[in-house]
Design an enzyme around this catalytic site. Structure first.
Site, PDB file in Angstrom:
ATOM      1  N   ALA A  62      89.879   9.640   1.412  1.00 28.59           N
ATOM      2  CA  ALA A  62      89.021  10.715   0.911  1.00 28.59           C
ATOM      3  C   ALA A  62      88.966  10.679  -0.612  1.00 28.59           C
ATOM      4  O   ALA A  62      89.948  10.365  -1.271  1.00 28.59           O
ATOM      5  CB  ALA A  62      89.551  12.067   1.377  1.00 28.59           C
ATOM      6  N   ASP A  63      87.789  11.009  -1.160  1.00 21.33           N
ATOM      7  CA  ASP A  63      87.688  11.195  -2.601  1.00 21.33           C
ATOM      8  C   ASP A  63      87.573  12.705  -2.866  1.00 21.33           C
ATOM      9  O   ASP A  63      87.616  13.509  -1.933  1.00 21.33           O
ATOM     10  CB  ASP A  63      86.508  10.411  -3.188  1.00 21.33           C
ATOM     11  CG  ASP A  63      85.152  10.819  -2.622  1.00 21.33           C
ATOM     12  OD1 ASP A  63      85.011  11.961  -2.132  1.00 21.33           O
ATOM     13  OD2 ASP A  63      84.221   9.995  -2.676  1.00 21.33           O
ATOM     14  N   SER A  64      87.432  13.085  -4.125  1.00 25.68           N
ATOM     15  CA  SER A  64      87.434  14.508  -4.459  1.00 25.68           C
ATOM     16  C   SER A  64      86.267  15.263  -3.819  1.00 25.68           C
ATOM     17  O   SER A  64      86.424  16.411  -3.401  1.00 25.68           O
ATOM     18  CB  SER A  64      87.437  14.707  -5.976  1.00 25.68           C
ATOM     19  OG  SER A  64      86.324  14.064  -6.553  1.00 25.68           O
TER      20      SER A  64
END
Length: 104
Positions: A62-64
């Site tokens: 996951a990214d931000s």
């Protein structure tokens, strides 16, 4: 034949609305199962690859932006508010499960 005595166990329970009681380990599993479905859909990973100890960013990729989207779905799905200051504390799937349980 002797009368059997009732067996009392110390199984943790959770009480839901309208007097419904279920085993607490089942309750936690349902949160985990629902959360794995959300994570699987949002991050396009196999449900089977998601464990409680998995780091949402490092292990699941996951990214931000994904985190913000996941937390929006979690808030809606579980009727729980997740303030921004809590984001850094919710690194693993287990952290998120525990947060949901504690704040529902």
């Amino acid at each position: 034949m002797q009368n059997a005595l009732p067996i009392h166990t110390k199984t943790p329970t959770a009480v839901l609305g309208a007097g419904t009681t279920i085993r607490k380990d089942t309750y936690f599993m349902n949160i985990f199962e629902e959360l794995t479905q959300i994570l699987s859909k949002q991050l396009r990973v196999e449900v089977e690859s998601i464990e409680r100890s998995a780091d949402i960013m490092e292990d699941l990729g996951a990214d931000s932006l994904d985190i913000v989207e996941i937390l929006m779905v979690v808030e809606e799905q579980f009727s729980v508010a997740v303030p921004e200051e809590e984001f850094p504390n919710l690194r693993t799937v287990g952290d998120l499960c525990d947060y949901i349980e504690a704040n529902r």
